[in-house]
Each structure stands twice: as C-alpha cells, then as structure tokens.
Enzyme design. Structure first.
Site, PDB file in Angstrom:
ATOM      1  N   CYS B 245      -3.815 -36.752 -14.163  1.00  0.00           N
ATOM      2  CA  CYS B 245      -3.431 -38.161 -14.056  1.00  0.00           C
ATOM      3  C   CYS B 245      -1.932 -38.346 -14.341  1.00  0.00           C
ATOM      4  CB  CYS B 245      -4.314 -39.028 -14.948  1.00  0.00           C
ATOM      5  SG  CYS B 245      -4.359 -40.727 -14.361  1.00  0.00           S
ATOM      6  N   HIS B 329      -9.868 -37.611 -12.560  1.00  0.00           N
ATOM      7  CA  HIS B 329     -10.334 -37.161 -13.867  1.00  0.00           C
ATOM      8  C   HIS B 329     -11.500 -36.199 -13.750  1.00  0.00           C
ATOM      9  CE1 HIS B 329      -7.753 -39.761 -16.301  1.00  0.00           C
ATOM     10  NE2 HIS B 329      -7.802 -40.548 -15.238  1.00  0.00           N
ATOM     11  N   GLU B 331     -12.652 -34.447 -15.935  1.00  0.00           N
ATOM     12  CA  GLU B 331     -13.435 -34.499 -17.174  1.00  0.00           C
ATOM     13  C   GLU B 331     -14.387 -35.694 -17.183  1.00  0.00           C
ATOM     14  OE1 GLU B 331     -10.440 -35.546 -16.792  1.00  0.00           O
ATOM     15  OE2 GLU B 331     -10.105 -37.395 -17.916  1.00  0.00           O
TER      16      GLU B 331
END
Lengths: 1070, 359
Positions: B245, B329, B331
């Site tokens: 990001c 993202h 994650e």
C-alpha cells in the site's frame, strides 16, 4: 481463454416437471443459459418435458424438444441432433443424473459428445458421499463424522459406535427425499430402509448431528482457468436441522465476523478448485459458536440457492456458468450490470435480502408440518430492504398468507407456554410464534438456547415487537412514529389495525409527511460504479434513484410465490406478457416477489420492482411510475385479487374490466350472466351460514360439490355424498360468513372439458379444446388433459365454442379467459370461468403454436383481437398433445395421494405425438410412470369400480404384466378369468400388502377410492406407502384406462421424436 | 442527538450522532466491504478519514478483541446506516457504539449511505465534517478549513521500535501505519519481526541485521512525505523488500516514479486483480486513494498485478532483485485471502538471505 471454436451446437438438459425440491429456479437458470449461449454464437438445443417453462419457448433455444426426460429419449434426441456438447448442470438433480447415465451407458462417447462445464468426475465426487468424504479429508476440511451404508445392519453398527442422534442422507435424491434425523434404533429401523430405497444407487450416508450450528451457504463460481469467486454468502436463520429450502435465509450473512466469513469463503473456493468445477457451485457449511466448522455438502450445479443468490446480488450465475462452459473465463465475460467491469469480481451488497419459503400446508391441513431435513416448501418469496426487519416484514406480506405483518398472526388467547412451545418447534408458522413470544416479553437469551437461532435475529424481531406493542398500547402515537415504523417494514395495514384507522388514512398521512418509499437499485457494487440495472427495491430512506422511464409504461403484476394451484404457469404467462409489451414499444414494468422465476430476471422487463404483491406496495410503484395501466390477468389469483383495490384507487386495469372480473368471480352475478344468456351450470347455491349450507345441499340433492369462494386450486373443495359427510366438512371449515361464502353445487359425474380463449369482447379465438381424461370430481389441475378432444362429439365441441363465445361477450373479456365445463351426455354445463391466464395457457401455446398471451396483450391494449390466427375455434393441430400432472407426495408425509376435487399436483409434463396413444405414453413417461416389460401391477379396487376395472386389468395381463390383487379384487378377476396373484390385506398375514409395497415388489399400484377418504382407512396407508416407496399410484380408473391405451399403442407403433419446431412447423432460425 | 455531515461544497447528509459528540473533519471515503468494520476502524491508514460503510447493518457481531488491526480506533468518524444495539457473537462483544465512546470518536448513523456513496462516486474524495446540530458555524467551518493530512504517517507510526520474538529469520517492518495482520502474516510464517518507526535511520535499521524488510501501509498522500524516501532507497539497495500500500507507493517514488490521486480510490474487499505470473484472478482487499504511475520504472520493474476494473498498477516486481510491492492488502484484515501467497514469495527471499548470511 476465448470461446471454444469447436463448440457450435450445445444441448441443454432441463429439469422436467416441477416437484418439491426442483422447481422454477431451473427455468430461470436454463433460459438464461440458453440466451447466453446464443449470444456467443452457439446453436442451442433444449430438452425439457415441462411445457410451463419459458425455456421451452422457441424464442429461447433454437430447437426445443418437449420429450420425456429419460435416457432413451435423450439418446434419440442426441442421435438426431448430434450436438458438440451437453450442459448437464442446468437441469437440477434430474439433469445431472441423466447426464451421468448417458455417460455411463457410453452414448456420449459413441456420439462424440462432450460434457461441457463442470466435469462429470467433479459431479460424482461431490455427490458420492464416500468420494466426497475422502476429498475433504485430503483437503483437511472437517466434515460431520459419517459412514456410507448400503444395508440396515451397517447403519445400526455405525450408530452403536457414533451414538444418536444421527442424520440419514440418501445419495442422489432431490431436496433430501427420505432423509431425516433418527434418535434411536427403532427410528433407524423405521427410516433407513426407505432412505436406501429412495436412493437410486441404494446408498445412504449416516452422519453425526450438528443440529443447532449456524447453516451458511456460499454460492461460488469457477472458470476453466481456475479463477474462482464467491458470488454471495447466505445465512440460514434456522440453524442446521431444517433443510435450507425450508429455512428463512438472509443474504449476506449477518452474524459472521470477517474472520468467519473469510474462513468459510476460503474453504468453499478450495473445494471447488479441487473438484475442478467449471461453472456455479453451492457449498453448504455449518459454523459453531466457537468458530469450529463442518462442510455439509457441495452441489456443483445451479440450484435454488444459486437462483436466490443471483436475484439477491444481481449477478446472473447461470448466465456466467453457461459462458464458462463454452470456454470463456471470468475476466473475459463482461459484467452485464455495470457494463464496464467483468464477471471477475464479488458483488458487494448495500441492502439485506430475506427469503421465506412458501409451504403447501394450507392445502394439506393433514400434512406433517414439522420441518426437518426433508424439504417441504413448494416455493419461496424474497424481499430486499436496507434493514433486516424491513426485508423480513416485506417477505412476510409477500407470502400471501393473509398476514400483513410479523405480528398479529397468533391468537391472543393462546397461553404463553403454548406460544413458547410453538416458537421452539420448527414448523411453517413458527416465525409468527417467535414474534409473538418476543412481543409478550419472552427472553431472547432463553429463546436462543431453545431454538439455537442466533440472538441477533431474535433481538431484531424483539425490537420491532416492542414497537408493535407500544403502538397497540398507545394507538395515537402512530403519526409521530410513522417513519420509524415504515423503516422497520410495518405495513400500512398493520399500523392501521393497531391505530384503529383505515389503511388509506395511514397512506394519506405518509404522503402528507413525505414518508414515502425511495427506490434503490440492485447494482452488484454497493453504488461504487454507475450501473444501468433496471432492478429496484423500495426502502424508507432518503434518496430515490429510480429515474423516470420515458415512453408509455405498463405494469404487469406477477404471481408471487409458487404454490399448489398457482405454479410456474402464471410466471410463464407474465414473462410472455412482458415480451409482448416490449414488442409494442411500451415500457414493461414487472412487480413480483418470487426469486426463483424468469419474471424476476431483470433482463425480462424494462424495469423490475422486487416488491410484495400487496395493494400498498403496488400502489406505491404505481404512484412512482404513473403507468397507462396495470395488467392483472397474467399473475393468477394474486394479481386478480388486487384488481378491486387498484380500481378503487383510480388505477386503470388494462384488459377485462373489474366489472367483468367480478361478474365471473361473484357467484350471484355469474349466475345472473349465465341465466341471461341461457347457459347451463350445475344447480348450485351460495351459503353464508352452516344452516344455509345444509338447506342448500338438501335442495340441490347429493352428491354435492362444496368449496369456499375466492380460493386457489380448489382448496377445501370436497365432493360430499350425504348429510353426515357435509356435517363433518362444515365442522372443519373455519371460513364461512358473508365475506367467505361457501359454494354448494350439484356434483355432475361427466366428461370435463376446458378451454383457454382470447377475446376483445366481440371477436374470440379458441386455440383448442382440452378434454380431461379423469371424470369430473378430479381437480382440473390434477387431470390428464388431451388435445384435441377424442371423446367429445362435434356437437358438444360446438356447444363449448358457443358457450365460450357467449361468456367472452357477456363478461366483455379483453384478453384471456379460462372456462371449465362438464358434459353429461350431450348436455354441457359451465363449472367456472376465470377471465385471466390459467394453468393451461403455456401448455396450449406449446401445443398449438398460437401466441395466446401476445394476442391477449393486443386485445387488452387496442381493444381489437387481431385476425392473424382467425376467430372461433382454431383448426385442430395434426398432432396430439397431452398434459400430465406431476405430484410431490413423497415429500409431504401424511398427505393422501388419492385424487379429488382439491388440487394436489405441483407440476406438469407434456407428451406430443402423432396419435393419442403415443402422446399419452410420452406424457405418462414424462410424469414419472414406469412399467417395465412383465412388470408387476397391484390392483386393489373399490367395489363400485370393480366392473369397470376388469377389462382394463385384463388388457394389462394380456400385455404380459403380472397382476397382484387383494381378496375382493382377486375374486372378481378370477370370476372374469383373469389370472392374478393374491396379496394379503393389512395385518392378515405377513408379508401383507404394505410389506410387499414397502419392499418394492410392485412397479405400479392401482388403488381406487371410496369417497370420504378417511385417513385411517386401509387405502390411505396403501397409497402413502406406495408414493413414499417412489412408485406411481393410480387412484382413478380413467388414468388407468389412459395408461392401458398408451401401453397398447406402444406395442403397435413406435413413438415419433420430433422437435417442437417440427411439430409446429416453425423453422429453426439461426 | 442529531448531527450532519457537511461537505466543503455545501452538500449535507443528516443523521443521528453516537459516540463522542464532537466536530471532526477529514477526507470522506466509502468502503464496500460487507464484514470487517472493526478492522477498518482500527486500520491506521484511515487516520484523517471519515469512513462511510456501504453495508447498511453494521455492528451485528459487535467488536471482538481479536479483530483489531491496531491498538487505536484511527478513523476520525464512522458513518453508517444502522448500528446494531444488540450484537451477538461468542466472546461477549461490545456494541460499536460503546467502542466509539471508548475511543472518543463520533459515529453518524441513520444516514442514507447509498446516497452518500453515489455523491462521493460522482464528486470524488471530498473533505467534510461531522457536525453535531447546534454547533456554531464558525467552529465547524474552521475545522473544515484546517484539515491537513500531510502529517498522518507521523500520527500513526510507532514511537519506539518493538519486536515479536521468534527464532526465524529477522524481518523489519517499517511502520507507516502497519496493520496487525501484516505482522501476523509474517509471524505466522515463522519470521522474527521488529517493527520500527517511520523515521528510523538507515544505521539503526542495519543494526537489526534484517534478512528482509516490509514497508507497511499507512495513511495520506505519498508525495507529502519525501523525507521518508532515503530510508526506502537504503532498504531497496540492501534487503529483500516487500512493500504494501503506502509502502508500495513509496517504493515507486523512491525509484523515481510518480504517484497520482484516484477519483474516489479503492476501498473494499471485492477488488479483482490479475497476477501476471499465474494469469489468475484474485479478489483482494484494498484501501488506497493514490496509485503508482509505472511509466518511468519499467526498465527495472515489471507490472506483476493489475486491477481488472481500471487497469491501475496493483503490484510491481523488480526484474532482478528480490523486491515485490503491492498496492492492495494481501494480509486482508478485513477481506479475502486470495493473494496471501505473496507473503510466501517474500518468505522465500528472506530465507535465502538468511541462509546466505549464515554461510
């Protein structure tokens, strides 16, 4: 991966007649898929035996075969058409099973036909419990502890080791037929044999019970490249234990944390990746409160759930699956909603969807209403709103069970304890008891413990229950709380009832204070991108985003949830109506609440309002759209029932006027019409009190036909032979009074004839006269119907035409009318006339090729019926068409399989051939009739029918079938010199008749009934055992005669397998 | 108490106020994820932003200890249609209202969030203030005028370095506003993690002797923080690097590329990407208002991940060196885990580096 060049012709397998567990959702999926395939340049051949579908319309597929859905008929079609591939995953379980059999027999290999989309290996791995279990173990996904068994002993052994309760799941069955919980050895012994018998491969999975866990479903889709997405997840409000088809379902899940949501999503995607699914797939999971989960089952095909997910999200799963099947990948398929993005994304919802099933228990008061793993619903409704409570209450009023609200359905005198008991036990109406229990102050925590329904749902209901009771305590407060009440989905009717005002006053107050619904778009992306979907729902929120449609607008009212008596036929007519309106450059607007059907595919109309079909909701749309008028004649009784209210509010009814509709429906005015035009009807009277009814019966003379007026599909209709039976009937009848008159008619035992006609009030076209095989007394919806007639004399047909024409003119019919007649000798009587579309309209369109609905629209709009097909009775087709009713008795415990004046069928199949015998044979076959060469037929014939039965049984015996008979029947057969094997009556000596039926000894059972039909009677048990064993049971000698004719004909002449295009001389257009 | 969301252009959206009754101003962004409101609220990337959740029923499962992405509720305000007063989940959840109160943040509810989303879609990301009714105009006007997101990273970054002990290869996470899920994804792969402040000297970083470095997500415009680029360049020259990001955007800038603002950004859990390595579509979690223009980087980097909706760059991989940077993202937290395997690629590099260092 672009579209495959080697796939030019594709055969799509439909799902056949509607039965519980396999319904209209497959018409939606199939027609969408056919269109998607045509868009990609493929030629599409469709096979389906169900004429009441849109997919069998010649505008949907290139070539349509209305043939029995059997391996042999499919083989004929495949041999004739030589498609490059078949898609088996669009036709439900039936389609899958057929494809699997076609592959097993080697027919596909012989003809060089490929299975497109999800490979058969995946289907078998998902469906075969043992193979599936191995896959899950391999993937390390937990499944309920289980064992596949093929014998009762194995089941008992597993139970000894695993302990009760356990669940039985027969392999390869529809809607979980024969499945259920077993709590002990006794129940296991009772249920397992039947479950084994119902599985086509004699295999049952016995499973650890995870009852009470949350039941979560993911609708996922994967392409040939391995791209996979989750279209929608859904949460069952009812926890594991109630079949998802019988559960209240919300989308998206409401009580799952992100972690839980993602975990189950990942599991679902891993599973379809391992299965190498190429198309849509449904994954069912159970989630425990502690986060533990189990994979319940995987259905690698489109399904009821995928239809619901498509309607809930706007993402057309079947359409995308079809494109994947011919080689496209998700990122190559444009997203039809945004037109900018591709199909490779996951819909984001900014609303909540609630689905509630619709059960047939209003028609079957004797049925077992407890819900379990066996699906019992015939249909469902869906509602969309930005609050759960709003969607829930909308869904409740969409059900058309006379409940405008979640509250007020439970009698106030019921004790708290009774209410609690009924709130805990899962039945069709438990939702109302839950609501009432919470309204009376019941504790959410305690109720969650007892029901295992997540507290969030209960809290939501409790919150609006408090609003409901607060309004009851302080009726004056309705004005100040109006917006809040509307946001929570309270209908004007409910507010009015509690406030002690008229619903119109509530509506007026709403308009005055600007508490009006806003319409928001279903756009798959939560507003992130501009979309052009013409798909809207109402909500009490600020911004209305439905821009004014240009041009002249016409609203078509749909038919709501599918139920017995008002099935998919009315949805098909509604879709035809939309098409006809659009062909005339009008903006066609659909209002409907049924997520399963084609009419709520937003591509079928210029604008779709997914709304309940109640006066309030319809008037709101009318106020918004200002149409030139509303079409009420296609949506069955649902739409007709709204006509008076619409008319009262100054809304123009297009087509037959309200006066015409009322004249046909109201007994007294209809009698007056008949009298004025000297048309006969069976003598009859209207009774508004019990005393009235008795006097009427005495005056008319027994037997009489009794039924409440204004009902669907002959609900609570009976033939009554004497005063005692009448007394008994009146005792059970709840509704009688000035608003609920009871009709008492002389029962005439004769030949039933039926027409659907189209008229402009002056000119009339009758496409064909249908003749019922069963004599009067069997509901027309449950009768075999033959076209053209073969028993009625030309003079009688002339009378039918004269009667119909007279009625059309007298009622000033502008559009469709259905008239039912009974003929005694050469005398014709009108039974009823309904100036609206009917159950038989789609069948007639397929049988004659005359676009009845299109003509009706023309007549309704212009006032003039065009002469494209001439006037009067159309010349009969050269072929014969037969409509065969299909039943779902096996799904509904305790419902008598005997036919009578109350409709019981859930669907229909059609047979087309050059002669009556051939058409009957195909229709019977398509309807599930199977009689192998030398098959065993059990006959147990009522005394009154014995004489008539002998020649029929003799004919069967002569054709090589083995007859079995009970005492009396056997004696009569011996006397006539017809050989038969004796069968012991119940309890005389084992094995008795029930044992033998249960063991699957017979291929066909003929059991005619003595009227009165008391449940405890021997006949009831015989019929129930038969249908539960999956064997056809004929209860009318007329049906048997038709079967004999069909079988005899088959011995003499081969059947003709032709496409509908060929029967109707319509060219295949490419 | 009633309150209004007031935009600089004068547009207003009314609602009911909950949580802290105070004026807050910031960038308004909408997120279309249907779950994960708590993860969103606690994601430091939302610092300085007022978050509109498009899913209308928020807070149904309350707030849960394990769902936080940081120790603080970073979003300036939550704007929603409905917030459940009666959440249900195991673990005795708090209501979102109580959560807002605890962190002294306002929530504006009973808002027509769809209308608001449509407004933002058309107008692009805008500055607005949540204004409790009765607030003097001068007060909120001043606050609207004073919105400045330049220092966002410094507000959210850790003050002190801290480590998650472990035995595996050493990784450093440069914290521009890192989410717990990033740290967890590394720890789950057996890595030893040290989180360092955004402003860390190259020497201090080298002292940790990392086998790999993660440049984390964070709030604000990457072009506003050129002072962070030297460390980024230092890392890129020496260590296997994974940018996520804001970290990805900083890599782009450090390598001489440019970044630009998207009209209304990508905020949601349903964003499709293609991984050009496999040709597969991935559904991903995203939360960014800026993107990297790769034009001047293509001699050293290839575009590995592309957004299927608008073709924006979602991931760059160095042609020779172990550098991977992604705009989305992997994650998740909240969102799908389709691209979590990208951590495995980083893990491989880190392990190689560790093996090399040992040898």
């Amino acid at each position: 991966m672009p579209k495959r060049k080697d796939i030019q012709k594709v055969l799509v397998i439909g799902s056949g007649p509607i039965v519980i567990g396999q319904a209209a959702e497959f018409d939606y999926a199939g027609s969408q898929a056919c269109r998607a395939l045509k868009e990609e340049g493929a030629r599409v051949v469709l096979v389906n035996s169900n004429p009441a579908t849109i997919m069998t319309d010649l505008s949907v597929a290139d070539t349509v075969y209305i043939e029995p859905m059997t391996v042999s008929f499919l083989a004929y079609v495949l041999g004739k058409e030589r498609p490059d591939g078949i898609i088996p995953t669009l036709g439900g379980q039936l389609g899958l099973n057929l494809a699997a059999e076609l592959a097993r027999t080697g027919i596909l290999t012989d003809l060089g036909i490929e299975i497109l989309g999800t490979p058969l290996s995946a289907i078998e791995q998902a469906e075969d419990r043992e193979a599936f279990r191995r896959l899950m173990v391999h993937l390390n996904h937990p499944i309920p502890g289980s064992q596949s068994v093929t014998a009762v002993e194995q089941g008992l052994a597993f139970a000894a080791q695993a302990g009760y309760p356990l669940i039985l799941r027969p392999a390869y069955t529809l809607g979980g037929s024969g499945g259920g919980f077993v709590a002990n050895d006794r129940e296991m012994l009772e249920r397992l044999p039947r479950a084994l018998a119902l599985s086509p491969i004699g295999q049952v999975l016995i499973e650890e019970s995870i009852a009470g866990w949350k039941e979560i479903e993911y609708e996922v889709i994967r392409d040939g490249r391995g791209n996979a997405i989750s279209v929608c997840n859904m949460e069952n409000v009812d926890p594991v234990g109630v079949h998802t088809g019988d559960s209240i379902v919300v989308a998206p899940s409401q009580t799952l944390s992100n972690q839980e949501y993602q975990k189950l999503r990942t599991v679902s995607l891993q599973i379809i990746d391992s299965l190498r699914v190429q198309g849509g797939c449904n994954v069912q999971l159970a989630l425990n409160r502690d986060g533990d989960y189990r994979v319940i089952e995987v259905n690698p095909r489109v399904s009821r759930s995928s239809a619901l997910a498509s309607k809930a999200t706007g993402y057309p799963i079947a359409r995308i699956a079809a494109k994947i099947a011919i080689g496209l990948s998700l990122d190559e398929i444009p997203n039809p909603v945004t037109e900018k993005t591709t199909a490779a994304f996951e819909p984001a919802l900014d609303y909540t969807v609630v689905k509630i099933p619709r059960w047939p228990f209003d028609k079957f008061p004797d049925a077992d209403r407890e819900l379990g793993t066996q699906m019992k619903a015939t249909g469902e409704v869906m509602a969309i709103d930005r609050t759960f409570t709003g969607a829930l209450q909308k869904a409740v009023r969409s059900l058309e069970i006379k409940q405008p609200s979640l509250f007020g359905a439970v009698p106030a005198q019921l004790s708290d304890n009774e209410v609690r008991q009924r709130a805990i036990k899962p039945t069709d109406d438990r939702l109302f008891y839950l609501a009432e229990y919470l309204r009376r102050g019941g504790e959410v925590g305690e109720l969650e413990q007892a029901t295992r329904i997540d507290a969030w749902f209960l809290h939501e209901i409790a919150r609006i229950a408090a609003m409901d009771s607060a309004l009851e305590r302080d009726p004056q407060s309705w004005r100040e709380n109006l917006r809040a009440l509307k946001e929570e989905g309270f209908a004007d009717d409910r507010i009015a009832a509690l406030a002690g005002v008229e619903p119109d006053q509530v509506a007026a107050a709403r308009r005055k204070t600007d508490v009006e619904p806003a319409y928001k778009m279903v756009d798959t992306c939560a507003g992130e991108f501009p979309a052009r979907t013409p798909y809207f729902y109402s909500t009490y929120d600020r911004e209305d985003e439905a821009l004014a449609l240009g041009g002249e607008r016409v609203i078509v009212l749909g038919s709501g949830p599918i139920r017995i008596g008002q099935g998919i036929e009315f949805d098909a007519a509604s879709v035809y109506a939309l098409k006809a309106l659009r062909a005339r450059k009008l903006q066609a607007i659909m209002i409907n609440s049924n997520p399963e059907t084609v009419s709520t595919d937003f591509n079928e109309s210029d604008r779709l309002y997914f709304e309940p079909l109640t006066l309030e909701d319809v008037l709101n749309v009318v106020a918004k759209e200002r149409p030139i008028g509303v079409m009420v004649q296609f949506g069955g009784q649902t739409a007709i029932n709204l006509a008076a209210g619409l008319d009262r509010h100054g809304v123009k009814i297009l087509g037959t006027s309200l006066a015409g509709l009322t004249a046909a429906e109201d007994r007294r005015s209809f009698d007056a019409v008949l009298e004025r035009h000297q048309l006969r009807r069976p003598p009859g009277m209207t009774a508004t009190t019990v005393g009235d009814a008795k006097r009427a019966a005495a005056a008319i003379g027994f037997p009489v036909l009794v039924r409440p007026s204004f009902v669907l599909g002959g609900r609570a209709m009976r033939i009554v032979d004497d005063g005692d039976q009448l007394e008994q009937y009146l005792d059970q009848l709840i509704e009688i009074g000035p608003d609920q008159p009871l009709l008492v008619d002389r029962y005439l035992n004769g030949l039933e004839l039926e027409v659907d006609a189209v008229s402009d009030g002056e000119r009339i076209l009758i496409p064909a006269v249908m003749e019922h095989v069963e004599r009067a007394g069997v509901h027309s919806g449950d009768s075999l119907a033959v076209l053209p007639p073969r028993r009625a004399s030309p003079a009688l047909i002339d009378e039918v035409v004269r009667y119909t024409e007279t009625l059309c003119r007298a009622l000033e019919v502008r559009g469709l009318i259905n008239v039912q007649f009974v003929a005694v000798g050469e005398s014709l009587y009108v039974i009823e006339a309904n100036p609206r579309s009917s159950r038989t309209v789609p069948f007639l369109i397929k049988a004659t090729g005359i676009p009845l609905v299109d003509l009706a629209i023309e007549a309704a709009l212009s006032g003039r019926l065009p002469d494209r097909y001439g006037y009067g009775l159309a010349s009969p087709p050269k072929h014969v068409a037969v409509k065969m009713p299909v039943f779902s008795f096996a799904k509904l415990g305790k419902v008598d399989a005997a036919l009578g004046p109350e409709m019981k069928s859930t669907g229909e199949a059609m047979g087309l051939d050059t002669d009556v015998a051939g058409a009957l044979y195909k229709a019977l076959l398509a309807g599930g009739f199977r009689l192998r060469a030398g098959g065993k037929v059990l006959a147990t014939i009522a005394d009154a029918d014995k004489e008539e039965a002998i020649p029929l049984l003799r004919a069967l015996e002569a054709m090589g079938y083995a007859l079995y008979a009970t005492e009396g029947t056997l004696a009569r057969l011996s006397l006539a010199g017809v050989p038969a094997t004796p069968v012991h009556r119940i309890g005389v000596r084992h094995p008795d008749i029930i044992d033998l039926i249960g063991q699957g000894t017979f291929d066909l059972v003929v059991d005619t009934i003595t009227r009165g039909g008391r449940q405890e009677s021997e006949g009831f048990l015989i019929r129930r055992t038969t249908v539960e064993r999956g064997i056809m049971c004929l209860t009318s000698l007329d049906t048997l005669r038709a079967a004999v004719t069909a079988l005899a004909g088959r011995h003499q002449k081969s059947v003709a397998v032709r496409s509908l295009n060929e029967w109707l001389n319509v060219d295949v257009v490419h | 108490m009633r309150a209004t969301l007031i935009f600089r252009d004068g547009a207003r959206f009314a609602g009911r106020l909950m949580g802290a009754p105070k004026v807050v101003a910031g960038e308004v962004v909408f997120n279309t994820s249907m779950t994960g409101y708590q993860e969103i609220l606690t994601d430091p990337s939302y610092s300085g932003q007022l978050v509109v959740l498009t899913y209308p029923l928020i807070g149904n499962y309350g707030t849960l200890a394990e769902a936080s992405e940081s120790l603080f509720l970073w979003a300036e305000a939550l704007i929603a249609h409905r917030i459940s007063p009666t959440p249900s989940h195991s673990g005795d959840p708090w209501t979102v209202e109580r959560y807002l109160e605890a962190y002294a943040k306002p929530g504006l509810v009973e808002v027509d969030t769809r209308a608001l989303t449509r407004y933002l879609r058309q107008q692009g990301t805008q500055i607005a203030a949540v204004v409790p009714d009765g607030t003097p105009e001068a007060v909120w006007r001043q606050q609207l005028a004073e919105v400045d997101l330049k220092a966002s990273v410094y507000r959210v970054t850790t003050r002190q370095p801290f480590s998650v002990p472990g035995n595996g290869p050493r990784t450093v996470v440069v914290d521009y506003g890192a989410k717990n899920s990033i740290v967890k994804s590394l720890v789950d792969r057996g890595l030893q993690v040290t989180v360092v402040p955004a402003v860390t000297t190259p020497r201090a970083l080298d002292a940790i002797k990392p086998h790999g470095v993660v440049l984390s997500n964070g709030p604000g415009n990457p072009a506003d923080v050129p002072e962070l680029l030297p460390l980024v360049r230092h890392v890129l020259d020496r260590y296997p690097t994974f940018g996520i990001c804001l970290g990805h955007q900083l890599i782009g800038l450090a390598e001489g590329g440019t970044t630009y603002a998207l009209k209304f950004g990508h905020h949601g859990a349903n964003h499709p990407l293609r991984d050009e390595n496999t040709g597969r579509v991935l559904i991903t979690a995203q939360n960014h208002g800026y993107a990297v223009d790769p034009k001047t980087l293509l001699d050293r980097y290839r575009v590995r991940l592309v957004h299927l909706h608008d073709g924006t760059v979602e991931g760059l991989q160095h042609l020779k060196r172990p550098i991977l940077s992604v705009q989305h993202h992997p994650e998740a937290g909240p969102g799908p885990l389709d691209s979590v395997y990208l951590f495995d690629q980083f893990l491989e590099w880190v392990q190689e580096e560790a093996a090399h260092a040992e040898a």
